[in-house]
Design an enzyme around this catalytic site. Sequence first.
Site, PDB file in Angstrom:
ATOM      1  N   TYR A 155       0.845  -1.209   0.000  1.00 41.80           N
ATOM      2  CA  TYR A 155       0.000   0.000   0.000  1.00 41.80           C
ATOM      3  C   TYR A 155       0.878   1.256   0.000  1.00 41.80           C
ATOM      4  O   TYR A 155       0.624   2.211  -0.748  1.00 41.80           O
ATOM      5  CB  TYR A 155      -0.887  -0.057   1.237  1.00 41.80           C
ATOM      6  CG  TYR A 155      -1.935   1.029   1.353  1.00 41.80           C
ATOM      7  CD1 TYR A 155      -3.069   1.035   0.550  1.00 41.80           C
ATOM      8  CD2 TYR A 155      -1.795   2.036   2.309  1.00 41.80           C
ATOM      9  CE1 TYR A 155      -4.043   2.028   0.692  1.00 41.80           C
ATOM     10  CE2 TYR A 155      -2.764   3.029   2.448  1.00 41.80           C
ATOM     11  CZ  TYR A 155      -3.877   3.018   1.642  1.00 41.80           C
ATOM     12  OH  TYR A 155      -4.833   3.999   1.784  1.00 41.80           O
ATOM     13  N   LYS A 159       0.941   4.107  -2.834  1.00 43.76           N
ATOM     14  CA  LYS A 159       0.573   5.489  -2.514  1.00 43.76           C
ATOM     15  C   LYS A 159       1.754   6.446  -2.716  1.00 43.76           C
ATOM     16  O   LYS A 159       1.541   7.633  -3.014  1.00 43.76           O
ATOM     17  CB  LYS A 159       0.037   5.577  -1.085  1.00 43.76           C
ATOM     18  CG  LYS A 159      -1.298   4.833  -0.890  1.00 43.76           C
ATOM     19  CD  LYS A 159      -2.396   5.375  -1.789  1.00 43.76           C
ATOM     20  CE  LYS A 159      -3.778   4.858  -1.431  1.00 43.76           C
ATOM     21  NZ  LYS A 159      -4.808   5.285  -2.387  1.00 43.76           N
TER      22      LYS A 159
HETATM   23  P1  NAP Z   1     -13.596   2.090   1.104  1.00 47.29           P
HETATM   24  O1  NAP Z   1     -14.587   2.632   2.063  1.00 47.29           O
HETATM   25  O2  NAP Z   1     -13.067   0.718   1.276  1.00 47.29           O
HETATM   26  O3  NAP Z   1     -14.223   2.244  -0.382  1.00 47.29           O
HETATM   27  C1  NAP Z   1     -13.474   1.825  -1.480  1.00 47.29           C
HETATM   28  C2  NAP Z   1     -14.192   2.196  -2.760  1.00 47.29           C
HETATM   29  O4  NAP Z   1     -13.347   1.829  -3.861  1.00 47.29           O
HETATM   30  C3  NAP Z   1     -15.507   1.485  -2.985  1.00 47.29           C
HETATM   31  O5  NAP Z   1     -16.392   2.358  -3.660  1.00 47.29           O
HETATM   32  C4  NAP Z   1     -15.113   0.316  -3.904  1.00 47.29           C
HETATM   33  O6  NAP Z   1     -16.210  -0.128  -4.729  1.00 47.29           O
HETATM   34  C5  NAP Z   1     -14.063   0.977  -4.752  1.00 47.29           C
HETATM   35  N1  NAP Z   1     -13.113   0.058  -5.387  1.00 47.29           N
HETATM   36  C6  NAP Z   1     -12.259  -0.809  -4.783  1.00 47.29           C
HETATM   37  N2  NAP Z   1     -11.541  -1.471  -5.706  1.00 47.29           N
HETATM   38  C7  NAP Z   1     -11.951  -1.012  -6.924  1.00 47.29           C
HETATM   39  C8  NAP Z   1     -11.580  -1.293  -8.256  1.00 47.29           C
HETATM   40  N3  NAP Z   1     -10.641  -2.207  -8.562  1.00 47.29           N
HETATM   41  N4  NAP Z   1     -12.225  -0.632  -9.258  1.00 47.29           N
HETATM   42  C9  NAP Z   1     -13.180   0.300  -8.986  1.00 47.29           C
HETATM   43  N5  NAP Z   1     -13.567   0.607  -7.735  1.00 47.29           N
HETATM   44  C10 NAP Z   1     -12.948  -0.035  -6.716  1.00 47.29           C
HETATM   45  O7  NAP Z   1     -12.286   3.040   1.047  1.00 47.29           O
HETATM   46  P2  NAP Z   1     -12.030   4.529   1.595  1.00 47.29           P
HETATM   47  O8  NAP Z   1     -11.552   4.431   2.978  1.00 47.29           O
HETATM   48  O9  NAP Z   1     -13.157   5.402   1.266  1.00 47.29           O
HETATM   49  O10 NAP Z   1     -10.757   4.935   0.712  1.00 47.29           O
HETATM   50  C11 NAP Z   1     -10.840   5.710  -0.451  1.00 47.29           C
HETATM   51  C12 NAP Z   1      -9.438   6.092  -0.891  1.00 47.29           C
HETATM   52  O11 NAP Z   1      -8.792   6.829   0.152  1.00 47.29           O
HETATM   53  C13 NAP Z   1      -8.541   4.892  -1.175  1.00 47.29           C
HETATM   54  O12 NAP Z   1      -7.688   5.186  -2.255  1.00 47.29           O
HETATM   55  C14 NAP Z   1      -7.742   4.766   0.110  1.00 47.29           C
HETATM   56  O13 NAP Z   1      -6.524   4.119  -0.106  1.00 47.29           O
HETATM   57  C15 NAP Z   1      -7.562   6.229   0.469  1.00 47.29           C
HETATM   58  N6  NAP Z   1      -7.261   6.453   1.881  1.00 47.29           N
HETATM   59  C16 NAP Z   1      -8.160   6.121   2.855  1.00 47.29           C
HETATM   60  C17 NAP Z   1      -7.837   6.383   4.177  1.00 47.29           C
HETATM   61  C18 NAP Z   1      -8.792   6.072   5.309  1.00 47.29           C
HETATM   62  O14 NAP Z   1      -8.413   6.299   6.462  1.00 47.29           O
HETATM   63  N7  NAP Z   1     -10.000   5.571   5.041  1.00 47.29           N
HETATM   64  C19 NAP Z   1      -6.600   6.949   4.505  1.00 47.29           C
HETATM   65  C20 NAP Z   1      -5.721   7.269   3.489  1.00 47.29           C
HETATM   66  C21 NAP Z   1      -6.064   7.023   2.180  1.00 47.29           C
HETATM   67  P3  NAP Z   1     -16.970  -1.558  -4.430  1.00 47.29           P
HETATM   68  O15 NAP Z   1     -17.572  -1.450  -3.066  1.00 47.29           O
HETATM   69  O16 NAP Z   1     -17.995  -1.676  -5.525  1.00 47.29           O
HETATM   70  O17 NAP Z   1     -15.900  -2.598  -4.505  1.00 47.29           O
END
Ligand code: NAP
Length: 248
Positions: A155, A159
């Site tokens: 990851y 990133k």
């Molecule tokens: P999440 O709640 O797990 O949601 C992930 C989303 O991505 C869902 O809509 C999922 O769709 C979609 N997805 C996953 N794999 C995919 C693929 N191969 N093609 C198209 N869509 C895909 O994640 P989140 O926490 O909101 O994170 C969003 C972004 O922020 C990510 O890039 C994550 O790395 C980054 N981020 C998050 C955090 C945090 O604390 N949450 C911190 C730093 C960075 P489905 O449900 O249909 O699979």
Amino acid sequence: MDLSGKVCLVTGGSRGIGRSISIKLARLGARVALNYKSNEEQAQRVVSEIESFNGEAAAFRADVADYQQASQMVDEVVQKFGRIDILVNNAGVTRDGLLLRMDERDWDEVINTNLKGMFNTTKSAVKFMVKQRWGRIINISSVVGIYGNAGQANYAAAKAGVIGFTKSLAKELGSRGITVNAVAPGFIRTDMTSELLKKAGENLVVEKIPLKRIGEPEDVANLVAFLVSEEANYITGQIIAIDGGLTL
Ligand code: NAP
């Protein structure tokens, strides 16, 4: 901020941070294409939510890790809405584990979704933005991509790659009226972090955050909304942490 007339594509727009970004941009007047991979019902729920305040949205299924699917999705968005002005590369997954126990599939899945997925959608969308001589690209990185994290080598590598990709594209596309920035969240309350917060103990995590709370998806959406607006005209190639001060 006013995004009327703009068309935006948010990858992974069905849940968590992507859902909040989709809703926020729609509230500011953008027409929103939200992408998802598997959960159609969830994606349609976000579309309905946007329609409930007379916003315009449609859901597009595609695995961003697959070039053909990503490219076809971008073409379908342009067919439906006539243009694409804003791309938010948000789709991401984690497959955590120490390197000694990490198998090749966990490495490939994380790199292919979080990093190659960004190439796939951006390569497909940029040609339309270049013709329009206006575009906004926001890539969602992570503070882990800046500082690293034990148990997340895949990851963190993806990133960190997002950061290099963002800076290079900002240099390539600046003369075409396209800005490219990355947002690096810390702990944000979504499905991705729910297990981790339970295991680590939310109180212990909050203790390390100067602002004394876990971030909400809306916090990230507010930053993205500013970066894609006209008000952010002179900002490009930046990596903006949004982490409550965690990494100070
Ligand atoms: P999440 O709640 O797990 O949601 C992930 C989303 O991505 C869902 O809509 C999922 O769709 C979609 N997805 C996953 N794999 C995919 C693929 N191969 N093609 C198209 N869509 C895909 O994640 P989140 O926490 O909101 O994170 C969003 C972004 O922020 C990510 O890039 C994550 O790395 C980054 N981020 C998050 C955090 C945090 O604390 N949450 C911190 C730093 C960075 P489905 O449900 O249909 O699979």
